[in-house]
Design a protein around this motif. Structure first.
Motif, mmCIF file in Angstrom:
data_model
loop_
_atom_site.group_PDB
_atom_site.id
_atom_site.type_symbol
_atom_site.label_atom_id
_atom_site.label_comp_id
_atom_site.label_asym_id
_atom_site.label_seq_id
_atom_site.Cartn_x
_atom_site.Cartn_y
_atom_site.Cartn_z
ATOM 1 N N SER A 110 -38.264 82.670 -65.374
ATOM 2 C CA SER A 110 -38.598 83.744 -66.322
ATOM 3 C C SER A 110 -37.884 83.475 -67.646
ATOM 4 N N PRO A 111 -38.332 84.159 -68.722
ATOM 5 C CA PRO A 111 -37.596 84.055 -69.990
ATOM 6 C C PRO A 111 -36.140 84.502 -69.831
ATOM 7 N N ASP A 112 -35.893 85.474 -68.958
ATOM 8 C CA ASP A 112 -34.517 85.943 -68.733
ATOM 9 C C ASP A 112 -33.648 84.816 -68.193
ATOM 10 N N GLU A 113 -34.211 84.041 -67.271
ATOM 11 C CA GLU A 113 -33.414 82.941 -66.719
ATOM 12 C C GLU A 113 -33.144 81.885 -67.784
ATOM 13 N N LEU A 114 -34.147 81.613 -68.618
ATOM 14 C CA LEU A 114 -33.901 80.659 -69.716
ATOM 15 C C LEU A 114 -32.726 81.140 -70.556
ATOM 16 N N HIS A 115 -32.737 82.425 -70.900
ATOM 17 C CA HIS A 115 -31.665 82.936 -71.748
ATOM 18 C C HIS A 115 -30.308 82.877 -71.038
ATOM 19 N N GLN A 116 -30.306 83.166 -69.752
ATOM 20 C CA GLN A 116 -29.051 83.100 -68.986
ATOM 21 C C GLN A 116 -28.439 81.698 -69.073
ATOM 22 N N ILE A 117 -29.291 80.678 -68.958
ATOM 23 C CA ILE A 117 -28.800 79.292 -68.976
ATOM 24 C C ILE A 117 -28.286 78.918 -70.368
ATOM 25 N N ILE A 118 -29.135 79.121 -71.368
ATOM 26 C CA ILE A 118 -28.762 78.663 -72.721
ATOM 27 C C ILE A 118 -27.544 79.432 -73.235
ATOM 28 N N SER A 119 -27.510 80.738 -72.978
ATOM 29 C CA SER A 119 -26.407 81.539 -73.530
ATOM 30 C C SER A 119 -25.101 81.340 -72.764
ATOM 31 N N SER A 120 -25.159 80.652 -71.616
ATOM 32 C CA SER A 120 -23.916 80.370 -70.892
ATOM 33 C C SER A 120 -23.188 79.156 -71.471
ATOM 34 N N LEU A 121 -23.832 78.412 -72.323
ATOM 35 C CA LEU A 121 -23.202 77.233 -72.937
ATOM 36 C C LEU A 121 -22.089 77.676 -73.889
ATOM 37 N N PRO A 122 -20.886 77.106 -73.776
ATOM 38 C CA PRO A 122 -19.785 77.524 -74.660
ATOM 39 C C PRO A 122 -20.113 77.358 -76.153
ATOM 40 N N LEU A 123 -20.946 76.370 -76.504
ATOM 41 C CA LEU A 123 -21.280 76.156 -77.919
ATOM 42 C C LEU A 123 -22.440 77.038 -78.388
ATOM 43 N N PHE A 124 -22.985 77.872 -77.496
ATOM 44 C CA PHE A 124 -24.165 78.695 -77.819
ATOM 45 C C PHE A 124 -24.057 79.391 -79.186
ATOM 46 N N PRO A 125 -22.915 80.051 -79.523
ATOM 47 C CA PRO A 125 -22.911 80.760 -80.824
ATOM 48 C C PRO A 125 -22.844 79.818 -82.028
ATOM 49 N N TYR A 126 -22.623 78.530 -81.776
ATOM 50 C CA TYR A 126 -22.440 77.600 -82.901
ATOM 51 C C TYR A 126 -23.557 76.571 -82.957
ATOM 52 N N MET A 127 -24.719 76.938 -82.429
ATOM 53 C CA MET A 127 -25.869 76.037 -82.474
ATOM 54 C C MET A 127 -27.055 76.730 -83.137
ATOM 55 N N THR A 128 -27.859 75.942 -83.872
ATOM 56 C CA THR A 128 -29.178 76.403 -84.301
ATOM 57 C C THR A 128 -30.158 76.005 -83.205
ATOM 58 N N ILE A 129 -30.868 76.983 -82.673
ATOM 59 C CA ILE A 129 -31.674 76.758 -81.468
ATOM 60 C C ILE A 129 -33.137 77.092 -81.738
ATOM 61 N N ASN A 130 -34.025 76.171 -81.356
ATOM 62 C CA ASN A 130 -35.465 76.440 -81.411
ATOM 63 C C ASN A 130 -36.029 76.392 -80.006
ATOM 64 N N VAL A 131 -36.813 77.404 -79.661
ATOM 65 C CA VAL A 131 -37.352 77.535 -78.320
ATOM 66 C C VAL A 131 -38.871 77.480 -78.390
ATOM 67 N N THR A 132 -39.497 76.612 -77.583
ATOM 68 C CA THR A 132 -40.954 76.506 -77.553
ATOM 69 C C THR A 132 -41.444 76.648 -76.129
ATOM 70 N N SER A 133 -42.332 77.603 -75.935
ATOM 71 C CA SER A 133 -42.931 77.819 -74.621
ATOM 72 C C SER A 133 -44.158 76.921 -74.501
ATOM 73 N N ILE A 134 -44.220 76.099 -73.469
ATOM 74 C CA ILE A 134 -45.337 75.155 -73.346
ATOM 75 C C ILE A 134 -46.166 75.437 -72.097
ATOM 76 N N CYS A 135 -47.390 74.860 -72.105
ATOM 77 C CA CYS A 135 -48.281 75.048 -70.944
ATOM 78 C C CYS A 135 -49.177 73.814 -70.821
ATOM 79 N N LYS A 136 -50.121 73.863 -69.915
ATOM 80 C CA LYS A 136 -50.990 72.707 -69.666
ATOM 81 C C LYS A 136 -51.911 72.465 -70.861
ATOM 82 N N HIS A 137 -52.043 71.191 -71.248
ATOM 83 C CA HIS A 137 -52.929 70.834 -72.361
ATOM 84 C C HIS A 137 -54.294 70.467 -71.789
ATOM 85 N N PRO A 138 -55.402 70.915 -72.419
ATOM 86 C CA PRO A 138 -56.737 70.601 -71.868
ATOM 87 C C PRO A 138 -57.011 69.101 -71.780
#
Lengths: 96, 96, 96, 96, 96, 96, 96, 96, 96, 96
Positions: D60-88
């Motif tokens: 889930s998106p919640d789990e993604l956030h749990q993982i990324i925000s647990s990183l000690p450097l989280f507040p000191y990174m510029t982060i871009n998030v892209t949700s992907i899916c199957k390409h035709p």
């Protein structure tokens, strides 16, 4: 393989003059070691800016990263990396 | 004096295939004329993009403009021009 | 060597529905040829956008350019190319 | 569901070398815990930059956030998030 | 899972008034079909702009893409997609 | 009237852990006070980022500013404010 | 409530001189109707650009959108909308 | 009062060569009329780009707009306008 | 002559609460002095942001700079300056 | 050869008032030395901003860099450098 790398230095405002002079001296030593190795082909100053444009010929992306990340100023630079190759209109047989 | 020039082509969507093929052929001829003259030192393809990074050694900014603006695709490119000079850390005596 | 490539399509507004359907069919055929070759490892749709993120493993920057520039939509895409390598924190021995 | 996440580190200039070494060690430990869990599929270094591109498969998106925000450097990174899916056009049946 | 999607329309300048009226009518019909399905939760007009901000609750990133890409104006919009989740400070138990 | 507000936190690097923990606790208390009042309708975490997207229904632009500027982290956030209204294609009679 | 709106015109290149003159005449008529109504308080030309900065006092965000979207050039402008309110340092009791 | 104005031309792709040659001739005539008047002090070509940097000394912002908007290419240029004044470190008594 | 000026405050993270309260008090005093003089016509708060939009009527660009640069927060603001003039569609005879 | 250089100062927030006053005094002395030499032709203040636009006539890109990098504020400025040349529409025979 050849990369064009642009690096712009953001000098920390809280560092003492001694600390800045020291890191700039180590930066010079480090970049010259890689130039001597033959991998850092060109190191150009961007006129009027605290930036350089560099051309590096390396064995792999890993080697490029090893070189650039060994620079003492690495964490304090904005870096753009461009992977280049032969242009169909180029007369020159090789890239460099 | 030496410039690093990055050019990105935006191909007009309304042109016929013939018109596009024609302008690309004239672009090649024009860029090769300047390469042969010895002023256009490097012409590199940016891997994966409709762009090039070029290095030109010219007599003056006017000559740089004469060369770049003579390219048939000149009005349809986004162009970045960077004036470069000797870097204090460079081992090489000359820029090129 | 491995590249992450993001491509965003800008569909020409002046093209007929037939011309668009035709180029999209050829785009599919072309990208599948490269996937079959084993060089185009991943082709992901960006959810909600006319974009993809792709991962390619190639012999050289020249081969990357050969693949990307063979796509019929190549002149009508905004393309970002990132050269990647092994991360010091990665558990996985190889990149892919 | 799968995300492509790009993280660029901005190392604080006022931290001591010891504090930086410490946070980088904890960052490694944290990212490897998530790699071991099987959720952090790829961790790639962007060649020449203090950045990574990562691929995560989460519940889930919640789990993604749990993982990324647990990183000690989280507040000191510029982060871009892209949700992907199957390409035709993708030949591969699954995303990963 | 819930997404916030911002879409900005770039109306083609070469289309006839009839073609524009037609696509706008089909856009309305399509977006209302998805609203009726219960998946397109909110469709807000950005005051003073040819843009909307939408909130969609879907089963997967693939379903989000199916909905957004079915809009007739899809190729003529600049689209930003944000994946959201529960905020630690939120009083509300659920996202919507 | 309804606003969509996006806030991205830039945590000061020079603050002690205690000072940061304290401001984050006060931030929570403050945002929950406004949620309880019924004016701060939605508070969503952007998955993977130190950002939120919020929806507020207020009496006036002045009240919106009173709420947002009362947040302890207000001076350390990049904030985007969007005024929204009814979309002609929306099935829902009211905005919220 | 008061908004500051900046509008930059992008004149279509494919329109005939007559079509352009016609839409500019209708644009004038439309903007003057709203000025006469007392809702469009200020209409300023940005010196040297095909842009204006406007100040509107309206009943609601919906009314703002009704006014701006009624302009014939609406689909061909880049528009920025800013919602403003009383500044704590302002001497003036009211906004306008 | 003095302005520095940067203008970048975006040549319409759908215009015939004759129409382009015609507008460029009228552009020259127009800019030279204003140079002769003494108000358009400097007209510089940006080396390698379809851009100019100009310096104008005018009676008012209205006069600046009258001059720039009289250029036939006005609707097809990206224009940046900077209002300048005396610098405290300048040795020169007047701006020009 | 009239300028629209947008100022966004970036509050230094290392300053004590007392130093911040002090500079904000002096900022208020300074801006009110200029408002009383009749030159600073409007001072508007951007709703939800640490920014203002201001309208100033001054004798010259030099006077504008004298006013803005006298603000104690001047070095810690991102400032955009727009020179405005009479719009051909404006009904109002004067700018203010 | 002539360059137009724009410099925007970012004053360090951690420096004492004395250190700031000192560097600003040395900045003035340094820029005036170069103005006296005849190479720094114009030094203009951007009205309302902590920025200048300068025009320099130098022997080479190296001399431009020598001048700009000798400024004490050099590491704390965002700098844009533009190389200019004669414009085909210019009436003036020389650039300056």
């Amino acid at each position: 393989m050849v990369y064009v790398v642009e690096m712009e230095v953001h000098l920390p405002e809280t560092w003492s003059e001694k600390k800045i002079a020291d890191i700039i001296a180590r930066e010079k030593e480090c970049s010259q070691k890689w130039q001597s190795s033959g991998k850092w082909k060109y190191l150009w100053r961007v006129a009027g800016k605290f930036s350089n444009i560099s051309v590096l010929e390396v064995e792999s992306p890993d080697e490029l990263h090893q070189i650039i990340s060994s620079l003492p100023l690495f964490p304090y630079m904005t870096i753009n990396v461009t992977s280049i190759c032969k242009h169909p209109n180029a007369l020159r047989e090789t890239i460099l």
